[in-house]
Each structure stands twice: as C-alpha cells, then as structure tokens.
Design a protein around this motif. Sequence first.
Motif, short mmCIF file in Angstrom:
data_model
loop_
_atom_site.label_atom_id
_atom_site.label_comp_id
_atom_site.label_asym_id
_atom_site.label_seq_id
_atom_site.Cartn_x
_atom_site.Cartn_y
_atom_site.Cartn_z
N ASN A 100 -5.85 87.87 38.66
CA ASN A 100 -4.86 88.74 37.97
C ASN A 100 -4.45 89.94 38.80
OD1 ASN A 100 -4.39 87.41 35.66
ND2 ASN A 100 -5.70 88.70 34.36
N ARG A 101 -5.48 90.61 39.34
CA ARG A 101 -5.22 91.87 40.04
C ARG A 101 -4.27 91.67 41.24
NH1 ARG A 101 -10.07 95.93 40.99
NH2 ARG A 101 -9.77 95.97 38.76
N GLU B 138 -2.30 89.14 41.83
CA GLU B 138 -1.00 88.62 41.37
C GLU B 138 -0.13 89.79 40.87
OE1 GLU B 138 -1.35 85.35 38.53
OE2 GLU B 138 0.49 86.08 37.60
N ILE B 139 -0.75 90.68 40.12
CA ILE B 139 -0.01 91.81 39.55
C ILE B 139 0.46 92.76 40.67
CG2 ILE B 139 -0.28 93.89 38.11
CD1 ILE B 139 -2.19 92.12 36.35
N GLU C 62 3.37 91.12 42.50
CA GLU C 62 4.56 91.16 41.63
C GLU C 62 5.16 92.56 41.64
OE1 GLU C 62 5.24 89.81 37.00
OE2 GLU C 62 3.65 91.23 37.42
N LEU C 63 4.30 93.57 41.57
CA LEU C 63 4.77 94.96 41.49
C LEU C 63 5.43 95.40 42.81
CD1 LEU C 63 4.75 97.28 39.46
CD2 LEU C 63 2.64 98.09 40.50
N LEU D 246 8.87 93.88 42.92
CA LEU D 246 9.83 94.42 41.93
C LEU D 246 10.14 95.89 42.18
CD1 LEU D 246 8.49 93.10 38.50
CD2 LEU D 246 10.76 92.69 39.42
N ALA D 247 9.09 96.67 42.53
CA ALA D 247 9.26 98.12 42.60
C ALA D 247 8.34 98.69 43.69
CB ALA D 247 8.90 98.73 41.25
N PRO D 248 8.83 98.72 44.94
CA PRO D 248 7.97 99.15 46.06
C PRO D 248 7.42 100.56 45.89
CG PRO D 248 10.07 98.24 46.83
CD PRO D 248 10.15 98.32 45.36
N LEU E 180 6.79 102.29 43.05
CA LEU E 180 5.74 102.26 42.03
C LEU E 180 4.50 101.54 42.56
CD1 LEU E 180 4.72 102.71 39.11
CD2 LEU E 180 5.93 100.64 38.44
N VAL F 20 2.14 103.82 44.46
CA VAL F 20 1.46 104.94 43.76
C VAL F 20 -0.01 104.59 43.52
CG1 VAL F 20 1.37 106.28 41.61
CG2 VAL F 20 3.58 105.73 42.63
N GLU F 21 -0.88 105.55 43.84
CA GLU F 21 -2.33 105.35 43.61
C GLU F 21 -2.56 105.19 42.11
OE1 GLU F 21 -6.10 104.88 45.01
OE2 GLU F 21 -4.41 105.43 46.32
N LYS F 22 -3.28 104.10 41.77
CA LYS F 22 -3.44 103.80 40.34
C LYS F 22 -4.71 104.49 39.80
CE LYS F 22 -2.39 99.40 39.20
NZ LYS F 22 -2.69 98.01 38.78
N GLY F 23 -4.73 105.79 39.80
CA GLY F 23 -5.93 106.48 39.29
C GLY F 23 -5.76 106.81 37.82
N ASN F 24 -6.82 107.40 37.25
CA ASN F 24 -6.73 107.83 35.85
C ASN F 24 -6.58 109.34 35.84
OD1 ASN F 24 -6.93 108.34 33.16
ND2 ASN F 24 -9.04 107.61 32.92
N ARG G 208 -0.22 95.50 31.41
CA ARG G 208 -0.21 94.76 32.69
C ARG G 208 -0.59 95.69 33.85
NH1 ARG G 208 0.30 89.77 34.49
NH2 ARG G 208 1.44 89.39 36.42
N TYR G 209 -0.04 96.88 33.86
CA TYR G 209 -0.23 97.78 35.00
C TYR G 209 -1.67 98.33 35.03
CZ TYR G 209 0.65 101.71 38.21
OH TYR G 209 0.62 102.60 39.26
N VAL H 127 9.35 98.09 34.62
CA VAL H 127 9.06 98.42 36.02
C VAL H 127 10.31 98.93 36.72
CG1 VAL H 127 8.52 97.32 38.24
CG2 VAL H 127 7.07 96.90 36.26
N LYS H 128 11.44 98.28 36.47
CA LYS H 128 12.69 98.70 37.11
C LYS H 128 13.08 100.12 36.68
CE LYS H 128 14.03 95.23 39.66
NZ LYS H 128 14.10 95.40 41.12
N GLU I 138 10.79 102.58 38.40
CA GLU I 138 11.12 102.66 39.83
C GLU I 138 12.34 103.56 40.05
OE1 GLU I 138 9.39 101.67 42.20
OE2 GLU I 138 10.60 101.22 43.98
N LEU J 194 11.30 107.12 39.55
CA LEU J 194 10.46 107.65 40.63
C LEU J 194 11.25 107.89 41.92
CD1 LEU J 194 7.15 105.56 40.31
CD2 LEU J 194 7.57 107.90 39.56
#
Lengths: 165, 181
Positions: free
Chosen positions: A3-4, A6-7, A10-11, A14-16, A18, A21-25, B142-143, B171-172, B175, B178
């Motif tokens: 999953n990780r 693949e996601i 995909e990301l 779709l959105a370079p 985004l 961006v560091e996926k922190g909390n 998902r994210y 997502v679009k 983006e 951002l």
Amino acid sequence: MDNREEIKKELSELAPKLGSVEKGNPFSVPDYYFQGLPDNVLKSVNAQPLPWIDKLESWLNTAFALIFRPRYAIPASAFLLGLIVAINFNKGASDNHAEITRQLAAVSDDDMSDYIVENFDEDDWTALTVSAQQELIIPKDIPSEELENYFNNNFDNQTLEEEIL
Amino acid sequence: MEIPDSQILTAFKNSSTKEEGFKMLMVKYQQRLYWQIRRMVLDHDDADDVLQNVFIKVWNNLGKFQEQSQLFTWLYRIAMNESLTFLNQKKRKGADAIDGVNVEVVARLEADQYFDGDDIQLKLQAAIAGLPDKQKQVFLMRYYDELSYEEMSKVLGTSVGALKASYHFAVKKIEIFLTGD
C-alpha cells in the motif's frame, strides 16, 4: 507493491509538490491525555441515562409533538375536558350517597316510625310490604295479583305496622 | 502484545467483565481513532469531544456488533461519521470559507498550542480544511492512514471507482493550493 509504495508512487505522479512534503504529524496532545481517556469515557458512559428512560423520553416527545398539532389538539382537549367532568360527576355522586347514608344513620327509630305513620297511606304500605317481602322471602314465580289478594285477606294496616316496625 | 479482538468482545459480552473489556478496546484503539478524528476536526478539544461520543456509541452498540466486518473497520466507520456530523454542525454555526480555504482554521492552527507544524504543514492543513468533507475524508484515509481503495470501500460503503475519483480531485486541489497556481 504494498500500500505504502503504491500510494507514494500514485501521489508523486498526480501531485509532485504534495508528494515531496514530509508526512509528519504536526499535531500533539496534552500530557497524559491517552492515559486518562479510558477512565473519563467510562465516567461519561456510567452517567448516561438508562436506555428505558431514553425511550420513554423519546416516546413522550413524540406524543407531545403529536398532541400539540392543531388537528389533534382540539379532540385531545375535548377528551381531557370530558374525562375531568366525568371524574368530578362520579366523585360528587359518591359524596352525596355517603352524606345521605350518614344523615339517615343519625335518625332515631322512633322518628322513623312517626314519619311512616304520619305520611304513608294504604297504597304506600302495600307497595312497601310487597316489595320488602318479595325481596326477602317470596319466590319470584308467584304472580303479584295472588300476593295482593293474600295480603288483603290476611293483613290489616295495624298488623302490617306491627310486622314491619 | 496486542490483545485480540475476540478476547475484547468476549469480555464485553459478559456483564461481570464488560467494563474491563471496554477498557481493553479503548486502550487498543484510542490513539488510531483519535488521530483520524483530529485530522478531520483539527482542534484537540473538538477531537476529544468527538472521540468520547464515538466511544459512548461503541459502548451502547458493541453488544449488537455482528462480527461480519473487522472490529476496527466498524470503529473507523463510527469515528468518520461522528467527525462528519461534527463538521456539519460546525458549518451550520457559520464558519467562513473563502476560495475553498477555511481562513478561520488557519488562524486557529497558528494560535493552537497543540499544533507544531512548520509553514508547509500549515499550508497543507489549510488546503485540506478547504476540501469538501467527503473528499477530505477520502484524502486523509489514503494519505495518512495509507488504506487501499478496497479497505476504504469497506469502511465508507462507496465504490472503488468513486473513491479513486474523489482522491484524485482532492490531491489536485491541494497541489494547486501548495504551488500557488
């Protein structure tokens, strides 16, 4: 691919921006929040009203909502008014009966005898004695003419007074 | 070691160990549920209120849980529904939305002592807050939670195709926000 991965792929497609961006909390919680949460929740759970109280409350709310609609309000008011009048009428009749019984109990036997002798005529005596005798000892299948004849032949007014009083 | 769901459910269904079973459930799942809710509603106090409501609903309904789905899927669904209900109520009270981005949320996050993000995180949260609720829900699942579309479909009861479309739209939009286009 899991999953990780693949996601992530995909990301990035779709959105370079985004995807980079560091996926922190970025959020935090007050100290010891999670340690105290189960006890706080249990307190709230135990403070809940019982399920049947909830159901009763909901039923009453529905009933009141219906009653206060104009189409139901007038018949409901009329019904309630009728109920109140009926209850009071019955209560009044019952009170009157009790009062009469109380007053009669206060009349002495001598006063009753005097009243009967002064106010009853022959027909009253006949009706009274026939009615009293029928209720007490006379079988129901004897015709009233025969009884009348029997009383006329066997009792005069004096005898009747003595029998009854 | 993590307590199996079957043990939690057995304890909950026995009246003498009901509270104990429920406590085990909360300890096991409270953090995962909290963070899902928190990302939806952003504020800690709001997340705390919503999570407590979720657990009260779980307490009242766990006895009827059919075990046709996984316990966590069921909990996740309750948490998502409660979060959406909360956001809808809040919207009715009149939060301002300008150009799809909730400016009030940005101001609130900047002043929030429990938000430690940098500028890009603040911008990302602002962008997420500006999404329609359904898109926001799909994006977060998902994210952050890294669920497959099939898992999301089980939780939300929505087709995989519709979920993919929602995620792509979300997502679009983020983006664009951002990159400042």
